[in-house]
Design a protein around this motif. Sequence first.
Motif, PDB file in Angstrom:
ATOM      1  N   ARG A  38       0.824  -1.203   0.000  1.00  0.00           N
ATOM      2  CA  ARG A  38       0.000   0.000   0.000  1.00  0.00           C
ATOM      3  C   ARG A  38       0.859   1.254   0.000  1.00  0.00           C
ATOM      4  N   ALA A  39       2.002   1.214   0.664  1.00  0.00           N
ATOM      5  CA  ALA A  39       2.911   2.355   0.653  1.00  0.00           C
ATOM      6  C   ALA A  39       3.520   2.540  -0.739  1.00  0.00           C
ATOM      7  N   ALA A  46       0.901   4.083  -2.940  1.00  0.00           N
ATOM      8  CA  ALA A  46       0.691   5.491  -2.599  1.00  0.00           C
ATOM      9  C   ALA A  46       1.823   6.355  -3.134  1.00  0.00           C
ATOM     10  N   ALA A  83       0.698   5.827   4.199  1.00  0.00           N
ATOM     11  CA  ALA A  83       0.127   4.528   3.857  1.00  0.00           C
ATOM     12  C   ALA A  83       0.772   3.405   4.653  1.00  0.00           C
ATOM     13  N   ASP A 101      -0.965   0.486   7.475  1.00  0.00           N
ATOM     14  CA  ASP A 101      -0.925  -0.947   7.189  1.00  0.00           C
ATOM     15  C   ASP A 101      -0.152  -1.676   8.287  1.00  0.00           C
TER      16      ASP A 101
END
Length: 367
Positions: free
Chosen positions: A48-49, A52, A263, A267
Amino acid sequence: MGPRFTHLIEGLPASVPFVGPETQERARSRPFAARLGANENVFGPSPRAIAAMQEAASGAWMYGDPENHDLRQALAAHHGILPENIVVGEGIDGLLGYLVRMLVAPGDAVVTSEGAYPTFNFHVAGFGGVLHKVPFRGDHEDPDALIARAAEVGAKLIYLANPDNPMGSWQDAETIQRMIEAVPEGALLVLDEAYVELAPQGTAPPLRVDDPRVIRMRTFSKGYGLAGARVGYAMAEAGLIRAFDKIRNHFGMSRISQAGALAALADQDWLRHVQAEVAGARTRIASIAAENGLTALPSATNFVAIDCGADGDLARRVLAELVARDIFVRMPFVSPQDRCIRVSAGRPDDLDAFARALPEALAAARK
């Protein structure tokens, strides 16, 4: 003709001991097979990072938000504190530089441990502070000795990393809280918690950001896998945090880094995955050490210090032989901790390469 350097600059060395792996690869004309020396999180950031940061890249023509508003809000919610108790900066190293600039004038006393994280020392030297060092106690930093020396010399800053780099050792929360309670009047404890997400429960004392005796430093470089993004933050009393605004680089954080950190923080499942991977890698490193008759020190970080069984001269030869076999590792700089090499938690293939190279490196080093 030319620039007129200060006496401070003229008196400082031209190099630092951290020679990057890329520099070494260029000098060797070949890459390393295993990059196990910089304590990077080889398991990577959250997907997710990454997504992003990819999305944010299209907006890289804009400066990042100078207030780091969204990230500070998210960090405040995560830690249960207020945003005004948080400053975001270019890694812990960048924040240490700002802090020293704020508090240390030429001649001011600063206390640290002999052999502890040297980048802090570079900042103190760069602003003319006077470093007072105490030895490790065993393979741990010594909170009592740090406090005693600070009282003796009238220190403005006391630096302690918990968990510790380069040994991977740690103090429990009760010990750290007693240290905070004992900070001499007029001093500030700089508590570097870069590895705390990888440490056992009970390592970090409760956050009390209204306490003016301590500033807590955290990073996204280790557990969150964003070393290349350079995102760190500090938590402290609001007046101290406001003072950073007077001297920090307000546009030092890129939009991409801000998005990635935001992000990554969201998570926590990925962080738990990394914690499990690191724990497994530490166990594997200890097994490799034991198979070669060496002792791995207990670690609360993403690296393991391995006692080579003699002195620093042998450990330096072991390190050189590992580098010659394409394994990038590092070691402590100061005796007696320099009897060890330091191996970062790696993927199975990384540690397989280390396991193959270590017996040959030891045999060559012992000749």
